[in-house]
Design a protein around this motif. Structure first.
Motif, PDB file in Angstrom:
ATOM      1  N   ALA A 112      20.354  -4.614 -14.920  1.00 24.53           N
ATOM      2  CA  ALA A 112      21.051  -5.644 -14.143  1.00 24.53           C
ATOM      3  C   ALA A 112      22.080  -4.963 -13.252  1.00 24.53           C
ATOM      4  O   ALA A 112      22.959  -4.253 -13.739  1.00 24.53           O
ATOM      5  N   THR A 113      21.926  -5.170 -11.946  1.00 25.41           N
ATOM      6  CA  THR A 113      22.845  -4.555 -10.994  1.00 25.41           C
ATOM      7  C   THR A 113      23.880  -5.569 -10.536  1.00 25.41           C
ATOM      8  O   THR A 113      23.582  -6.753 -10.370  1.00 25.41           O
ATOM      9  N   VAL A 114      25.081  -5.095 -10.350  1.00 27.34           N
ATOM     10  CA  VAL A 114      26.207  -5.931  -9.951  1.00 27.34           C
ATOM     11  C   VAL A 114      26.857  -5.277  -8.739  1.00 27.34           C
ATOM     12  O   VAL A 114      27.082  -4.060  -8.728  1.00 27.34           O
ATOM     13  N   HIS A 115      27.124  -6.077  -7.727  1.00 27.90           N
ATOM     14  CA  HIS A 115      27.771  -5.566  -6.528  1.00 27.90           C
ATOM     15  C   HIS A 115      29.283  -5.780  -6.613  1.00 27.90           C
ATOM     16  O   HIS A 115      29.752  -6.842  -7.031  1.00 27.90           O
ATOM     17  N   MET A 116      30.016  -4.765  -6.208  1.00 28.72           N
ATOM     18  CA  MET A 116      31.471  -4.847  -6.121  1.00 28.72           C
ATOM     19  C   MET A 116      31.843  -5.000  -4.656  1.00 28.72           C
ATOM     20  O   MET A 116      31.487  -4.161  -3.825  1.00 28.72           O
ATOM     21  N   TRP A 117      32.541  -6.084  -4.365  1.00 28.90           N
ATOM     22  CA  TRP A 117      32.847  -6.407  -2.967  1.00 28.90           C
ATOM     23  C   TRP A 117      34.307  -6.169  -2.607  1.00 28.90           C
ATOM     24  O   TRP A 117      34.713  -6.506  -1.502  1.00 28.90           O
ATOM     25  N   GLY A 118      35.067  -5.625  -3.502  1.00 27.60           N
ATOM     26  CA  GLY A 118      36.464  -5.378  -3.157  1.00 27.60           C
ATOM     27  C   GLY A 118      37.299  -6.640  -3.217  1.00 27.60           C
ATOM     28  O   GLY A 118      37.157  -7.476  -4.110  1.00 27.60           O
ATOM     29  N   PRO A 151      39.746  -1.969  -1.766  1.00 28.69           N
ATOM     30  CA  PRO A 151      40.919  -1.775  -2.642  1.00 28.69           C
ATOM     31  C   PRO A 151      41.626  -0.436  -2.438  1.00 28.69           C
ATOM     32  O   PRO A 151      42.861  -0.386  -2.476  1.00 28.69           O
ATOM     33  N   ALA A 152      40.890   0.640  -2.229  1.00 29.61           N
ATOM     34  CA  ALA A 152      41.556   1.932  -2.039  1.00 29.61           C
ATOM     35  C   ALA A 152      42.409   1.922  -0.774  1.00 29.61           C
ATOM     36  O   ALA A 152      43.529   2.453  -0.766  1.00 29.61           O
ATOM     37  N   LEU A 153      41.898   1.324   0.291  1.00 28.53           N
ATOM     38  CA  LEU A 153      42.679   1.245   1.525  1.00 28.53           C
ATOM     39  C   LEU A 153      43.846   0.277   1.378  1.00 28.53           C
ATOM     40  O   LEU A 153      44.911   0.474   1.982  1.00 28.53           O
ATOM     41  N   CYS A 154      43.641  -0.769   0.592  1.00 28.89           N
ATOM     42  CA  CYS A 154      44.748  -1.699   0.338  1.00 28.89           C
ATOM     43  C   CYS A 154      45.883  -0.981  -0.390  1.00 28.89           C
ATOM     44  O   CYS A 154      47.070  -1.200  -0.100  1.00 28.89           O
ATOM     45  N   ARG A 155      45.515  -0.110  -1.293  1.00 28.60           N
ATOM     46  CA  ARG A 155      46.536   0.653  -2.019  1.00 28.60           C
ATOM     47  C   ARG A 155      47.278   1.591  -1.078  1.00 28.60           C
ATOM     48  O   ARG A 155      48.504   1.700  -1.112  1.00 28.60           O
ATOM     49  N   VAL A 156      46.522   2.265  -0.184  1.00 24.15           N
ATOM     50  CA  VAL A 156      47.161   3.176   0.769  1.00 24.15           C
ATOM     51  C   VAL A 156      48.063   2.403   1.723  1.00 24.15           C
ATOM     52  O   VAL A 156      49.191   2.836   2.033  1.00 24.15           O
ATOM     53  N   ALA A 157      47.586   1.244   2.183  1.00 23.20           N
ATOM     54  CA  ALA A 157      48.390   0.449   3.107  1.00 23.20           C
ATOM     55  C   ALA A 157      49.683  -0.024   2.445  1.00 23.20           C
ATOM     56  O   ALA A 157      50.765   0.003   3.062  1.00 23.20           O
TER      57      ALA A 157
END
Length: 1486
Positions: A368-374, A414-420
């Motif tokens: 079962a695959t799950v997509h992470m959309w941020g 999320p990674a860019l949100c953290r940097v911002a």
């Protein structure tokens, strides 16, 4: 006997035990250490003999007491190959007491850190039948409990002490917000609602799930594998660590143990290892008894979670080859594959994270695959609130993010949100509102600002930063993300660690081998530093820099090999090429800005070159990111205009940031564009990025990943897309909630021309709600609702909408198809924006009255009751172009109702009731419409093919068609230059009084009725004809493929007069014999419209046809009555009737019956017959019956093998049947007889027997038969086998044959002898006026006659090739040919010498003879030579004509009654003399 011997029973058993243990001293030593951990065997025992050592160890074991001894005996019997005769007495030493302590118990009591030796068997194979299982189980559980507690404590210590790094806020590490998760497959083997937290806003619908749902299932067996797919920066690693932390805190209580492995670390293990080694050596080792702990994990596998992070970072290849034992040592990836497939630790949970498109082949397909959309908007706000501790900072940060749309879209990652947030944390205190966000316009500049904030203001340590960049680039190029201390200079390592750019951790390179590893805090950070090195390092020139500007395709391929780690490197290079980064790069490289600008220009040039190529969807998106990072409007405009109008995106993952970058580029485009997304996993809020995108003209989404959240986001963007004309949302999982949002948005899009909601699992209510919106979309042309769930009742509601809505032109429903086609009225833009109440104005009412509707309801399971409802709706509706109800369940009753209602429904083209279960009895009910519907043009019913189709023509169109055909008919009667009218053709010229005129009133209807393959039999014919007899005028009746037989056809022949005048009747495939066909011939006398009857026995083809012009006249009553045998005519021409029998067996009796049946047929009559072979008797019978067929005008026998005697029989036909005018027999296979009509009595006879094999023996009887024909005009005997003898025989009997025209004897294998025979026969044939013969390639031989005796004859000989011996005979024969006045010799190989001989020997009784010689040598011989030749002539030369161009010599000779003796003496003198003077005329032509 020693005590041991006594205990065993006898000395022999003791000896056997010693010998057995002496073979495996290693096992014995290990077992003693396990059972007697505190007993030291001593080094002195090592020197003993093996047998002595075994005896000593056995004594020590026995002295420990019965419990230890019994435990040892039990282990020996279970783990060693003990013979059966030895095992029974050994096992008897246990007695019947409750067990013995296992090695686990002893190990626990001894507090030893011992573990199972690699050579020992696994725990489940040792000591499994303990005499004290309860005590063993309790101790095993205690060991496992202590290990699990140790595991949890270790995790708490790892995640509990997280102090902020340099420049990081206090809440930095606690700011975790779960990202959006979405199942990738609708058929995933789990239930998303199980375990969901009630009221959790993130558990949105069936597609979006809570993190708890990842591990919820009702399945108790099979692999429980979850693969999280997300692009870089989506938080995959963060989620993996967050799960471990939640478990350590006791919030993930469904799992007893959670193990986290990173593939970037597992790549460092080069050897093979077992699963216990992976768990206990790589992760955390138990304090004691690993076997017991592992046994507990196996027994409680459903409570074990193994997390593998970075599946896309695998270095070693995955092998599909499995060993016999799944517990054998293998690579880490192979162990992972076994865990996923359930061959190792069955029942456990496995979760892996990976970037999309990089799943290894060893992963089972049922995962079962799950997509992470941020992050979406609420999650960004939540993250900011967690990141900033005080409310003013939170509000200021959110204000900055909301003010900049592009920065807000970057925070979806999320990674860019953290940097911002980190950058805003440092920028907000010193800047006014809006200035901070202006410094963060791109992803690259966010990273640049992060570096600037981590260092003191105004200080930029270039050397360590470039050092980190060099390390990052070398690692990316070699696929390395974990570095050792030797890979990084010490100063650089210290700098990176101090700023939190590098992290350190312990890594396991093998069992028992630990080391320290270093890595960048995120893979994107490593790519950023690699880009810095490429842009700022002097060692990298512009050419090397351009080579790194590449685009990677990200198609989702499960078997694709691992890609590189350079996903974001081109994007960072493009971002650093921005003008805003020039000063930073100049400071970092310690170079002038011009040097930096040159490198930036190289990057921009490479991007411009890529924009000119035809790129796939993934590369287009990646290029959009790169171009957006450059902040160059001109480059963005160039790329936007380079994109094709049709831009497809198929089968790859797209995030909110991807579509945001795409729409950012499209904003620079002037022309329209079509976006097609098919099979792409899309982030639910992706459509929000399309808001205000006026360039999109066609927008199509086709993906099962699109649900209600996606539809809601799309509904917010649709009203802002002013150029959108076509909207497609197919194959999704939208429910009523999602449709409600779209229905609120669609009325705000009046420019839409096509909308598609295919395959969306919509129910009745949603479909009806969508149809209600049609009135609010004035320009809509097509609405597609196919492959949705629609009931019959809803379908009838849709038909009512189609009837009442003035713009609907067609409703097409077939099984799963449901399509509305509309024709919007012509309106101005002002009307579109005006008051909706104006839609009921007069113009639209007029448009509604003129409109016509096509209704196609195919295979919809409609029944009789449904048809009644439908008829009631259609009676109140507009005109109907077409009604198609095929494939339903109407049966006879429903079809009858529809047929009876057809005249009131104003159907203009077609009513289709096919495949509705119509029976034979129901066929007659369908015929009621024939007499009641004035516009019916055709009715086709075929029960075999399940066809029931009514075809109509509107009355107005029908009249226009008749008038047009009448005008064409008048034009056809006008004489055309060069055309001659054939008297035998049915299209006759009528006198003025009978010319067909178009009446002023409408013409009578002529519908075509086709009842094919309906199993109609003779007993139903009367009912059928009664039903059809009520119609005013039938056109064509087709009863082919039924079961009428001869009986039915005979009955039908009697009933046909009651059906009026038909144009055709088709009775094919009805099992007819010749008798049945003969019964149809009476229709020639009973049916005035019947002109043609055709029958083919082999194909059962039976057609009765009339002529349209003759039929119309007959129907109007304009033709006079006629009797049998009379000829129907107008003026001087006739309308012939034809009777055709093909591929029939014509026996004498059949021919007699045929001729008898045709005797009463009115004429003129044409008969065409064909059969394989016709015998002599059959032919004689036919010829003898011909005189009775007085109305016969033509008889043809084609493709029929006639007997060899046929020419002789036919030659006598002129005498037998005086009506015969022409006999034409060719190749004994084709015979044509023409008969005289009343107006053609004076015409002479013609006879042709070509290629009939006639020989000499046939000549005499043939001539005898032909001699009886007094008016024979032409005789053609060409292409036979007469030869010279046959010709001589024919010429001898030629005077008895009264030929008045011509005789053709060409191609009869004749030679020069035939010429001499002809010359000899000429005196006996006084009526011959001309004869010509060619013995060359033409092989022609013609003799022309006159009716009276001819005074002069002409002979033409061509290519006869006379030899010298032929010339005297030729001269003799010519001298005897009386009345020969002209002789022409063309190319007969007659030379000067032969001509001289001929002229000298040629004598003539009296008169003139013209001799023409055409030879090639005439033009070369010269005039004097020719004159000398002419002088040798025996007669007087009156004229000589020489033509060099025509190569012709013409001599006119005159022969007196008596010859001059002087001339004879002159001819006998061999000396050449000059020409004799005479009154001759010589003509010479150059």
């Amino acid at each position: 006997m020693d005590p041991i011997s006594l205990q065993l029973g006898n000395r022999n058993l003791h000896g056997c035990l010693v010998r057995l243990l002496s073979r495996d001293l290693e096992w014995l030593n290990a077992k003693v250490k396990l059972l007697l951990p505190n007993v030291d065997l001593g080094s002195r025992n090592q020197a003993l003999d093996p047998t002595q050592r075994v005896i000593l160890i056995l004594q020590k074991l026995h002295t420990q007491g019965p419990t230890t001894w019994k435990s040892f005996i039990h282990c020996l019997c279970m783990e060693q190959d003990v013979p059966l005769d030895m095992e029974v007495p050994l096992m008897s030493t246990w007695g019947h007491e409750d067990g013995f302590p296992s090695f686990l118990e002893i190990g626990e009591e001894s507090q030893s850190d011992s573990q199972l030796h690699p050579g020992l068997k696994r725990p489940h194979q040792s000591c499994g039948s303990s005499p004290r299982p309860k005590q063993l189980r309790k101790q095993q559980q205690e060991l496992a409990k202590r290990y699990l507690q140790l595991l949890r404590t270790s995790a708490q210590q790892r995640y509990g002490d997280r102090t902020p790094g340099p420049g990081q806020p206090l809440a930095f590490h606690q700011a975790y917000v779960p990202p959006i998760l979405q199942w990738s497959r609708a058929s995933a083997p789990f239930h998303t609602q199980e375990g969901a937290v009630t009221g959790d806003p993130k558990a949105e619908d069936g597609a979006l799930v809570n993190i708890r749902d990842l591990f919820s299932t009702k399945a108790s067996k099979g692999p429980r594998v979850r693969v999280l797919l997300g692009k870089a920066g989506m938080g995959k690693t963060t989620l993996a660590h967050w799960l471990c932390r939640k478990w350590a805190d006791g919030q993930l209580d469904r799992f007893q143990a959670v193990f986290l492995f990173e593939f970037r670390q597992l790549n460092l293990i080069t050897g093979s290892l077992t699963l216990p080694q992976l768990l206990f050596d790589v992760h955390l080792r138990p304090e004691a008894s690993p076997e017991a702990v592992f046994q507990h994990l196996k027994e409680n596998a459903d409570g074990i979670l193994l997390i593998f992070d970075g599946l896309d970072e695998i270095l070693q290849p995955c092998s599909n080859k499995e060993t016999a034992d799944p517990e054998d040592p293998a690579s880490a990836l192979t162990l992972f594959s076994r865990l996923c497939r359930g061959t190792l630790l069955p029942g456990c949970w496995v979760m892996a994270t990976s970037r999309p498109g990089k799943l290894p082949a060893c992963l089972p397909t049922e995962v079962a695959t799950v997509h992470m959309w941020g992050f979406d908007g609420p999650r960004v706000e939540e993250y900011v609130n967690h990141f900033f501790s005080d409310q003013p900072s939170q509000e200021a940060a959110l204000a900055e993010l909301r003010a900049d749309r592009h920065l807000w879209s970057l925070c979806a990652v999320p990674a860019l949100c953290r940097v911002a947030c980190l950058c805003l944390h440092h920028l907000l205190p010193d800047r006014s509102p809006g200035q901070s966000a202006a410094l963060l316009p791109t992803m690259t500049q966010n990273y640049v600002q992060m570096l600037l904030t981590l260092n003191p203001p105004g200080v930029l340590p270039a050397e360590p930063l470039l050092g980190l960049g060099e390390v990052a680039l070398s690692g990316l190029e070699s696929g390395k993300v974990i570095f050792s201390a030797g890979d990084i200079p010490a100063s650089t390592l210290a700098f990176g660690a101090d700023l939190g750019l590098l992290t350190s951790f312990g890594v396991c390179t093998g069992p028992g081998h630990q080391d320290t590893g270093y890595a960048f805090s995120h893979l994107s950070l490593q790519e950023f530093f690699a880009a810095l090195h490429l842009m700022a390092s002097p060692q990298v020139d512009r050419e090397a820099l351009s080579q790194h500007i590449t685009l990677n395709s990200r198609w989702v391929q499960r078997t694709k090999a691992r890609l590189g780690l350079l996903d974001h490197l081109p994007t960072f290079l493009a971002g650093l090429a921005s003008h805003a980064c020039r000063a930073f790069l100049s400071l970092l490289a310690q170079r002038e800005e011009e040097w930096v600008a040159a490198k930036q220009a190289a990057v921009l040039q490479a991007l411009r070159k890529l924009a000119t190529r035809r790129l796939t969807g993934p590369k287009v998106v990646e290029l959009c990111h790169c171009v957006g990072e450059t902040q160059e409007p001109e480059l963005a405009r160039f790329m936007a205009h380079s994109l094709p109008q049709q831009l497809p995106f198929h089968n790859f993952l797209l995030t909110y940031a991807d579509l945001a970058s795409l729409t950012n580029i499209l904003g620079h485009r002037d022309g329209p564009i079509h976006l097609d997304f098919e099979g792409c996993p899309l982030e639910p809020r992706c459509p929000e990025t399309l808001a205000g995108c006026g360039q999109v003209e066609n927008l199509s989404f086709k993906s099962r990943k699109c649900g209600d959240a996606f539809a809601e986001a799309l509904s917010r963007s649709l009203p802002t897309m002013g150029s959108l004309k076509k909207l497609g949302l197919a194959g999704s999982k939208i429910t009523a909630r999602g449709i409600s949002h779209l229905l609120q948005a669609l009325p705000l899009c009046p420019q839409l021309e096509e909308v598609s909601f295919q395959d969306n699992q919509l129910k009745d209510r949603e479909v009806l709600d969508i149809v209600k919106v049609l009135s609010h979309l004035p320009r809509l042309q097509k609405l597609d609702l196919s492959r949705n769930s629609v009931s019959v009742s809803t379908l009838l509601s849709l038909t009512k909408v189609a009837v009442t809505c003035p713009t609907i032109r067609m409703l097409q429903v077939r099984e799963t198809d449901l399509i509305f086609l509309l024709s919007p009225p012509t309106e101005t833009a002002a009307e579109l924006q005006g008051d909706p109440d104006l839609q009921g104005n007069a113009n639209q009412r007029k448009e509604a009255q003129r409109r016509s509707l096509a209704l196609r309801l195919q295979k919809c399971q409609l029944g009789v009751h449904d048809v009644e409802v439908l008829i009631a709706q259609l009676r109140e509706g507009p005109q109907l172009d077409e009604v198609d109800l095929s494939g339903n369940q109407l049966k006879d009753e429903g079809c009858q109702l529809m047929a009876e209602a057809a005249p009131q429904l104003h159907i203009m083209k077609k009513l289709d009731l096919s495949d509705n279960g119509l029976s034979v009895a129901g066929v007659l009910g369908m015929l009621s419409v024939v007499s009641t519907c004035q516009t019916l043009t055709e009715l086709h019913i075929s029960l075999l093919h399940k066809t029931v189709v009514f075809t109509f023509a509107p009355e107005q169109e029908e009249q226009e068609g008749i008038q047009k055909s009448a005008s064409l008919s008048d034009l056809s009667q006008a004489p055309q230059p060069g055309n001659q009218e054939d008297p035998l053709k049915p299209r006759a010229t009528f006198p003025d009084s009978l010319t067909f005129q178009m009446p002023s009133e409408p013409s009578l209807r002529s519908p075509r009725i086709r009842l094919t393959h309906c199993a109609l039999q003779a007993q139903r014919l009367e009912l059928l004809c009664k039903a059809l007899g009520g119609s005013c005028c039938l056109g064509h009746l087709d009863l082919s493929g039924n079961a009428l037989g001869d009986e039915g056809v005979a009955l039908l022949a009697r009933l046909l007069p009651g059906l009026g005048s038909l144009q055709s009747l088709n009775l094919s495939e009805n099992g007819l014999s010749l008798e049945g066909v003969f019964s149809l011939t009476q229709c020639f006398s009973t049916l005035r419209w019947l002109l043609h009857l055709e029958f083919s026995s082999a194909s059962q083809h039976v057609i009765l046809r009339g002529d349209k012009r003759g039929r119309d006249l007959l129907a109007a009553g304009s033709l006079p009555e006629f009797r049998a045998g009379a000829r129907l005519g107008f003026g001087q021409h006739h309308i012939p009737r034809s009777f055709c029998l093909k591929e029939c067996q014509l026996e004498p009796l059949s021919i007699s019956h045929l001729c008898k049946s045709l005797e009463k047929c009115p004429g003129p009559l044409e008969v065409q017959l064909s059969c394989e072979v016709l015998s002599d008797q059959s032919l004689e019978t036919l010829l003898h019956r011909l005189p009775q067929l007085t109305q016969l005008s033509l008889l043809q026998l084609s493709q029929t093998q006639l007997p060899p005697r046929s020419p002789l029989l036919l030659a006598d036909l002129f005498n037998l049947c005086p009506q015969v005018q022409k006999v034409d027999l060719r190749s004994l296979r084709h015979l044509t007889l023409h008969f005289r009509s009343g107006e053609e009595q004076e015409d002479r006879c013609c006879c042709r027997f070509t290629d009939c094999g006639l020989r000499q023996e046939h000549v005499e009887p043939l001539c005898w038969s032909l001699s009886k024909c007094e008016d024979l005009n032409q005789l053609d005997l060409s292409a036979n086998l007469l030869g010279d003898d046959g010709l001589r025989c024919l010429l001898e009997r030629l005077p008895q044959v009264p030929i008045s025209g011509s005789l053709d004897l060409s191609h009869n294998s004749m030679s020069q002898e035939s010429i001499l025979s002809l010359l000899e026969a000429l005196p006996s044939c006084p009526r011959v006026r001309e004869a010509s013969m060619n013995l060359g390639s033409k092989q022609s031989f013609w003799i022309h006659f006159s009716q009276h005796e001819e005074a002069g004859k002409t002979l033409r000989l061509s290519e006869c090739h006379f030899n010298p011996e032929h010339v005297p005979r030729l001269a003799t024969s010519l001298s005897q040919a009386l009345r020969l006045t002209e002789l022409t010799l063309t190319c007969c190989l007659l030379g000067l010498e032969q001509l001289t001989v001929l002229l000298g020997l040629l004598t003539w009784p009296t008169g003139l003879l013209t001799l023409r010689v055409e030879e090639p040598w005439v033009g070369r011989a010269g005039v004097l030579t020719l004159l000398e030749v002419c002088a040798q002539a025996s007669g007087n030369i009156t004229e000589i004509s020489i033509s060099e161009t025509q190569q012709q010599l013409c001599i006119q000779l005159e022969f007196p009654h008596q010859e001059n003796p002087e001339a004879v003496a002159l001819r006998s003198d061999p000396v050449p003399r000059t020409p004799r003077k005479s009154p001759a005329c010589v003509h010479c032509e150059a």
